[in-house]
Design a protein around this motif. Structure first.
Motif, mmCIF file in Angstrom:
data_model
loop_
_atom_site.group_PDB
_atom_site.id
_atom_site.type_symbol
_atom_site.label_atom_id
_atom_site.label_comp_id
_atom_site.label_asym_id
_atom_site.label_seq_id
_atom_site.Cartn_x
_atom_site.Cartn_y
_atom_site.Cartn_z
ATOM 1 N N VAL A 31 0.818 -1.214 0.000
ATOM 2 C CA VAL A 31 0.000 0.000 0.000
ATOM 3 C C VAL A 31 0.854 1.266 0.000
ATOM 4 O O VAL A 31 1.692 1.455 0.881
ATOM 5 N N TYR A 33 0.275 5.176 0.683
ATOM 6 C CA TYR A 33 -0.800 5.836 1.428
ATOM 7 C C TYR A 33 -0.609 7.344 1.582
ATOM 8 O O TYR A 33 -1.476 8.012 2.135
ATOM 9 N N THR A 208 -10.697 1.761 -1.413
ATOM 10 C CA THR A 208 -9.558 1.024 -0.840
ATOM 11 C C THR A 208 -9.619 0.991 0.681
ATOM 12 O O THR A 208 -9.005 0.129 1.307
ATOM 13 N N SER A 256 -4.273 5.553 5.001
ATOM 14 C CA SER A 256 -4.818 4.285 4.496
ATOM 15 C C SER A 256 -6.190 3.957 5.063
ATOM 16 O O SER A 256 -6.946 3.196 4.469
#
Ligand code: GDP
Ligand code: IMO
Ligand code: MG
Length: 435
Positions: A31, A33, A208, A256
């Motif tokens: 990820v 972020y 997400t 995130s």
């Protein structure tokens, strides 16, 4: 299940890309972020070197899901170029990449504002941004009124929204001394271009936040790839000579949507020395032959802008502060090979400020400008170490250097890198280099 964060502890370019690529072998999801196309992460694999700005460095592994989360600011044209560049080199970019509909979109006016504003900063010393519109886009996000998120590109009324923002931006740019003549920002042209970009990115766009919450709750192995470094954090770094996001460990959750309680490990990445690109104080900078030597040996030229990076000795005061701030468990020390020719290596173990010795990192750049680094001299090893694969392969002075870095930063060293390739990495047994 591991939920790991890779965080740079200096001013960026600590070789996070290499470590993320290595660690993805043991993770299901990677990820990004925060940050945007100001980042330039290098991955060397199969004899090929790849530069990534927005695409997570997990893209080279099969069965790894890559996520660009909502805290990222996204320039759609840059992302499409990057995807095309990867695809043309045989790297698969399909459903293995999802992008948050909450990510804020970078527009041409942001890039123009970046250019105009950098001239106005802090008594003449420019921040020296990457000119990618990152700061202005984050400013509009926090300001809300003139912001557009990726998900907005798929909603009705986009043409009118862009026209409305362009009207305001023309006035703002003119006020900043920009040449905002009619036609320099054409709302119809911008609308058409962004409509095309949006159509192209459509298959990747997702929520997400929910994807990642589902993933942690399903015990997936997740790797968070920080961009920039803790000293460039907008709240805790060397303000105003910082980037516009939380680039220390502090940014993982906000960027995130994954609560901090799920994080099981934070790996702090440092170079064996220090570099910085752009303006701002840098106490251990060596604006001399030593700095030039490090720059040439380390090929220290910006990944994004090719600017020569400023180079200097390892600053343990800054790195210790960054490690504490980011909740670092252990360290990866990168580019150790770059120091191999030096007879002596210095490490800054304290600062002197107004005649008093301190290991506290100052909160104001004016104080940071005034500190005098207190150095400790360590002997160099003057041998090529790029073929070392175990701690025992390293010459004794290199081991002593690492041991001292770990001690001064206050964290154990878990990995040492002696070259850009995946295999030029030394895993450090638990018993070594513990503070
Ligand atoms: P990032 O932004 O943190 O991912 O770092 P960059 O990619 O901007 O810069 C790191 C550079 O160092 C890249 O060119 C890497 O290929 C290179 N690199 C990574 N590890 C090593 C190492 O141990 N030794 C040397 N000499 N180069 C390395
Ligand atoms: P990675 O992820 C090094 C620096 C810029 C400038 C300041 C603000 O590759 O480590 P910005 O364009 O973000 O507003 O610029 O931050 N900077 C970086 N320096 N590595 C980076 O990313 C950087 N991203 C931004 O040089 O000093
Ligand atoms: Mg970089």
């Amino acid at each position: 299940m591991p939920v790991t964060c890779v965080i740079g502890l200096q001013w960026g370019d600590e070789a996070k890309g290499k470590i993320v690529d290595l660690l993805t072998a043991d993770h299901d999801v990677v990820v990004r972020y925060q940050g945007g196309s100001n980042a330039g992460h290098t991955v060397v694999t199969g004899g090929q070197s790849y530069k990534l700005s927005l695409v997570p460095s997990g893209i080279f592994r099969r069965n790894v899901q890559c996520v660009v989360a909502g805290g990222v600011v996204l320039n759609p044209a840059s992302l499409i170029d990057e995807i095309d560049g990867l695809t043309s080199r045989g790297v698969r970019v399909g459903e293995n990449l999802i992008i948050s509909d909450r990510a804020h979109v970078v527009f041409p006016w942001h890039v123009e504002e970046d250019r105009l504003l950098d001239k106005l900063c802090d008594g003449g010393e420019a921040i020296g941004t990457t000119m990618r519109g990152i700061g202005p886009c984050y400013r509009d996000k926090v300001g809300r009124s003139l912001a557009v998120r990726l998900g907005d590109l798929y909603r009705p009324g986009l043409r009118e929204r862009i026209a409305q923002i362009v009207q305001a931006k023309r006035r703002i740019l003119a006020g900043m001394g920009g040449a905002a003549e009619e036609g320099s920002l054409d709302p119809d042209q911008i609308f058409q271009a962004y409509e095309q970009h949006a159509a192209r990115l459509r298959p990747h766009v997702a929520d997400t936040t929910v994807f990642l919450l589902d993933a942690v709750e399903a015990n997936k192995r997740i790797l968070f790839e920080g961009a920039q470094g803790a000293m460039l954090d907008v709240d805790h770094g060397t303000f105003p000579f910082v980037t516009s996001s939380n680039s220390s460990g502090a940014g993982v959750s906000s960027g995130s949507g994954v609560p901090g309680r799920y994080i099981t490990k934070v790996l702090g990445i440092v170079k064996a020395y220090t570099t910085r690109v752009g303006g701002g104080p840098f106490p251990t900078e060596q604006d001399n032959e030593t700095g030039q030597h490090i720059r040439e040996m380390g090929n220290e030229y910006g990944t994004v802008t090719r600017r020569p990076r400023r180079c200097g000795w390892f600053d343990a005061v800054a790195a210790r502060y960054a490690a504490r701030l980011s909740g670092v468990d252990s360290l990866a020390v990168m580019l150790l090979d770059v120091l191999s020719r030096l007879a002596e290596i210095q490490v800054c173990m304290a600062y002197e400020l107004d005649g008093r010795r301190t290991t506290t990192f100052p909160s104001h750049v004016d104080d940071l400008r005034r500190v005098v680094p207190v150095y400790e001299m360590l002997p160099g090893w003057q041998t090529d170490i790029t073929a070392a694969r175990t701690v025992d392969d390293l010459p004794e002075p290199a081991r002593a250097y690492l041991a001292r870095l770990g001690q001064l930063v206050g964290r154990p060293i878990e990995m040492v890198s002696v070259g850009p390739d995946r295999d030029q990495t030394i895993p450090v047994p638990h018993s070594f280099f513990r503070p």
